[in-house]
Structure formats: structure tokens, C-alpha cells
Design a protein around this motif. Sequence first.
Motif, PDB file in Angstrom:
ATOM      1  N   LEU A 115       0.887  -1.102   0.060  1.00 31.41           N
ATOM      2  CA  LEU A 115      -0.030   0.051  -0.134  1.00 31.41           C
ATOM      3  C   LEU A 115       0.925   1.075  -0.099  1.00 31.41           C
ATOM      4  O   LEU A 115       0.451   2.065  -0.684  1.00 31.41           O
ATOM      5  CB  LEU A 115      -0.864  -0.002   1.194  1.00 31.41           C
ATOM      6  N   ASN A 116       1.711   1.388   1.041  1.00 34.14           N
ATOM      7  CA  ASN A 116       2.696   2.536   1.045  1.00 34.14           C
ATOM      8  C   ASN A 116       3.612   2.745  -0.177  1.00 34.14           C
ATOM      9  O   ASN A 116       3.776   3.766  -0.886  1.00 34.14           O
ATOM     10  CB  ASN A 116       3.750   2.222   2.117  1.00 34.14           C
ATOM     11  N   GLU A 117       4.012   1.687  -1.161  1.00 30.64           N
ATOM     12  CA  GLU A 117       4.654   1.719  -2.280  1.00 30.64           C
ATOM     13  C   GLU A 117       3.735   2.169  -3.209  1.00 30.64           C
ATOM     14  O   GLU A 117       4.172   2.918  -4.258  1.00 30.64           O
ATOM     15  CB  GLU A 117       5.369   0.088  -2.693  1.00 30.64           C
ATOM     16  N   TYR A 118       2.564   1.641  -3.320  1.00 28.15           N
ATOM     17  CA  TYR A 118       1.395   2.244  -4.282  1.00 28.15           C
ATOM     18  C   TYR A 118       1.062   3.474  -4.191  1.00 28.15           C
ATOM     19  O   TYR A 118       1.037   4.263  -5.220  1.00 28.15           O
ATOM     20  CB  TYR A 118       0.318   1.338  -4.357  1.00 28.15           C
ATOM     21  N   ASP A 119       0.918   4.018  -2.958  1.00 30.21           N
ATOM     22  CA  ASP A 119       0.368   5.414  -2.769  1.00 30.21           C
ATOM     23  C   ASP A 119       1.121   6.515  -1.743  1.00 30.21           C
ATOM     24  O   ASP A 119       0.615   7.570  -1.662  1.00 30.21           O
ATOM     25  CB  ASP A 119      -1.187   5.496  -2.096  1.00 30.21           C
ATOM     26  N   GLY A 120       2.264   5.843  -1.790  1.00 32.63           N
ATOM     27  CA  GLY A 120       3.261   6.913  -0.901  1.00 32.63           C
ATOM     28  C   GLY A 120       2.737   7.157   0.324  1.00 32.63           C
ATOM     29  O   GLY A 120       3.204   8.145   1.221  1.00 32.63           O
ATOM     30  N   GLY A 121       1.836   6.406   1.138  1.00 29.75           N
ATOM     31  CA  GLY A 121       1.125   6.460   2.355  1.00 29.75           C
ATOM     32  C   GLY A 121       0.132   7.375   2.586  1.00 29.75           C
ATOM     33  O   GLY A 121      -0.304   7.553   3.658  1.00 29.75           O
ATOM     34  N   THR A 122      -0.355   8.111   1.451  1.00 30.18           N
ATOM     35  CA  THR A 122      -1.497   8.818   1.414  1.00 30.18           C
ATOM     36  C   THR A 122      -2.871   8.020   0.752  1.00 30.18           C
ATOM     37  O   THR A 122      -2.899   7.776  -0.023  1.00 30.18           O
ATOM     38  CB  THR A 122      -1.297   9.985   0.349  1.00 30.18           C
TER      39      THR A 122
END
Length: 588
Positions: A115-122
Motif C-alpha cells: 500500500l505504501n509503495e503504491y500510494d506513498g502513504g497517502t
Amino acid sequence: SKVRIRNNIARETLAEFLGTFTLIVFGDGSVAQSVLSRDGVGNHSSIHWSWGLAVTMGVYISGGISGGHLNPAVTVAMACIKKVPWKKVPLYMLGQYLGSFVASAVIYFVYYDALNEYDGGTRMVSGPNATAGIWSTYPQQFASVATCFGDQLLATGMLLICILAITDERNMETPKGLMPIAIGLIVTVIGMTYHLNCGYAINPARDLAPRIFTSVAGWGVGVFSYNDYKYFWIPVLGPHVGAILGAFLYQILIGFHWPEVVEISSDIQIQEMNNKFSVITKTKYMKILRFLLNKFRIRNNIIRETFAEFLGTFTLIIFGDGSVAQAVLSRNTVGNHMSIHWSWGIGVTMGVYIAGGISGGHLNPAVTVALACIKKVQWKKVPFYMLGQYLGAFVASVTIYFVYYDALNSFDGGNRMVSGANGTAGIWATYPQDFASVATCIGDQLLGTAMLLCCVLAVTDDRNMETHKGLIPFSIGLIVVVIGMTYHFNCGYAINPARDLGPRIFTAIAGWGLEVFSYNDYKYFWIPVLGPHVGAILGAFLYQFLIGFHWSEVVEITSDIPIKEIKNTVVTEKAGHTYDNRSLSPDS
């Protein structure tokens, strides 16, 4: 002995918890893999099959304890038709919602790094990097509130109709161990046909609990406020209403009219005696039910069989043409030729489960006429069966039109066309390739329908491979799948006059006009009507001439009938011994 739970309701609640947990872990997990890999290791096909297999596994886990509902809408609908006591409903729902919530949290942590890789944590609900849709459904921008609500009504209604048909022991006698697979296929085909508008939630626990989780896990109130709060309640209320409607539709057309003993609850049995019901009851409510059952139960077999053919053919078209609609209107983004072939096959399977125990589940005028030609159906029934088949196809066509009305307008701007880049008439009826001559199309239909009848007769011939009654719908569905995979190219494998003519008439009056008949200078529209009838008769007689007419005659011997030599026959004793007298001496 210390930890074993003896309270049945507690056991059933735990079963619903684990079954629903399994459903969401596999279902939402497949969406997570597809989204977070940007369709690199997953796509619409893997998602549809994963949801179906997830339901199968969830029912295997909980089915022997609670019935394997995994869905509050199913539980409430079953309670409405007296198949589940109301006192169990809150606890079943508790298990279902908790199972779904816990599974959502598990998926989040397993895919946290992705998830963090996909949306940068946003965390976002909409946009190119949106991920809230991994857990809950969100509508297309073109889909109105009415369309989304109707979509959920239809899909969950069909879910309940098919579940009740599969689990109705008076219908096709489905083996208990096969039921989870059959129910999983229902969910797969719903995904292949009614994903486009708003993601086929068809389960309040599957949607609301994960939505609540995402609201507290970083996505915020936007998961509810999306589309000005006009959507989030639809996957909760819509499935409940649709499930109740579907349950009562099955009961009204099929379930209430069986002539055998019907057990309604532990304190009542209804038994038919001389076309009247004898009712043992302790409540005023059951006396009212007794009156209603006696008043409205249909005893005329031809009418019952006509209703069965109507509902079975309706189901076939809802799934078959629905899959074409989803593929065409999404421009093959959530459907393609493979999903279409499988949807037609599963549609036939579900149609036969619904109608098979009453009428035989023909769903096709060509099948009905061919079986009458070889004396397997009485000719007096043929017009009634065909009436049910054509009406079922027509009503299903209307239903698909309204469910996909917004998507149609988004696709063609409201300008209904038969051919061209934005042609949509092919959603409902078949049209030939430009290169296909009249002779080719006729031959195509002759061959496709002849093979259908050859295989249907083989599958249902109890002197051949002794196919279990509950497996017959699967086998017949596979015949249609393979015909689609082999003879779709020329002119779309109609192989069923009701499947083609009923929807074609609908499109003629719904905005496409007379071009649906005049296409190709009127040289085609009659081929999917006449061709299947001729092909089916040829196929039926081909099977009979090469296989069916040559079985040895079986003679059952009773205590008051002497055993005599009968040339070229098989003599069967009641003790279970079978002798072919061609291998016996006269003395034997």
C-alpha cells in the motif's frame, strides 16, 4: 470436554465468523493483489473467480454447522421464508460482520508495505492511486442511485433464487458436498455479469464492515461521503431487499408448489393427501399459512413446468446477456470473450438447477421440440414450455436494459446502433461476421445445436454413464461453454431460438428499430430461430441412431414372474443380480 461448546447458536455464530473471514480474506485479497500490482498479477478475471472460490471455501467451513450463509442478506431472507429461526438472525449477523472486519484488518497488515509503495502513504478514496476500493465497492460516475440500487436488487435476488434451487432437495437433489462449489459459481457469474455499475457487493457484511475499517485506518469519512453520501447505504439496504424478493420469487414460482411433504418448522408438517393439505399446527399463524398454501398452491403440472421454464430461461439470459453487456459497455475492461463463454455456461447450469426437477430444465425451444420428436416430452407440453422460454428471455432482456441503462447512455450517448464501433444490439441478440455467408451461418447453427443435443442426451441417459442428477446441470453448462469456445466466431452461437428471438424483439421496440431484423438484408435474423430447431432434431436422432436405440432391454423379475429366456435381453433379479441371457444356456 472443557473447551467444547455445546450451545448450538454459539457454534453457528463461530462458524459464520470463520466462514465470512475466509470469504473476505480471499475476496478482498484478490482485489488488493490486482490493484496494488496495477493488474500485473491480477485482473477482473482473477477477482471474479477468487470471490467465487472464497464463497465455496467459506461454505465448506461453515455449511455443516450454520448453513454457510456468510451474508446477512441471505440470513434475513432465509428467516423470511421460515428456513432459519428469527432468534438466530442477530447472532449470525454478528459473526458475519465481525468476520468481515477482522479479515479487513488482516489484509491491511499483510499488504501494508505494498500500500505504501503504491500510494506513498497517502490513503485515497478516488483517483489514479485510490485504494479504498480494495475493501468496499464504489459506483461508476455514470451510475445513478436508481441504477445502483436496481443493480443490487437484481444481483442479490438472483443469488437467492440460485441458492434456493441448489439447496432444494426436492429439485435436482444436489449432493451436499457439491453445494459449496455450485454456490461459489453463482458469485463468480454475478461478478462476470454485474460488476460494471458498482462492483457487485451483494452482501452487507462484505461491504459495510470493510468500509468501517477503512474509515478508521486512514481513509477517513470520505469512504461514506463519496458521491455526497448517496451510495454507501445502497450495498447495505439493496442486498437485503433483493434477497427477500429473490427468495419469495423462487418460492412463488417453484417452492410452494411441490406435491410432497413440506416441513416448515419443528412443530408443523404439511402433507398432501388427495390434493388437500393436512396440517398439524399449534399457532394461529400456521393456520393462516395453511389457508394460503391450500388456496394458492398450483396443482396443474403443466403450469408448474411452464413457470419453471420461465424462471430457468430468465436466469440463463440474465447471466448470459448480462455478461455480454458488461464486456461491451466496459470496452472489455471488466469482461471479455472468456467471461462471456463461462457466464453462458454457468447461466445454463443455474437455469437447469432451477427448472430441472420440474420440467427437465430445457430453457430452449429447440431442445423441447427435439425431445418431443424422440418421445421424451409430450407434444401437448411443447407450446407451454416454449411460452415460458420466450417470455423468460424477453423479461430478462428488459431487466438487463434497465440495470445497464446508464452504462448504455454513457457508451453510445443515447444513440442506439446495431453495428459500428458503438453498436450495442449485439448485447441481446447475435449478428454474423461480414464474411459469413447464409450457408455458413446455417451450418454453424446446425452443428452447434446438434452437438448440444448429442451431449445433453448422453449426459441424461441413465443407461450410459449414470450421471448423478445433481451433476447434470454442471455437465450441461460445460457443453455450452465449449460450444462458445469453439463456434462463437461466425455468428455468436445462439443455439437457442428463445435466447435470440425474444431479446431481438425487445431491442426492436426499445430503440434499435427494425434494423435488428433487416441487418444483412433480412438474410440472418431467421437463422438463429430455424437453424437450432433443425440442428437439435438432427442431433437427437443421431444420438438415438448410434447409441440410444441399441441398449439391451432390461426386464425386472418379481416373485410371481417366472424367469424365461428372452432373446437379446438382460434379465435383472430383485436381489441385485443381473444376467445378460446372451451368455447363458437355455437351462440357465
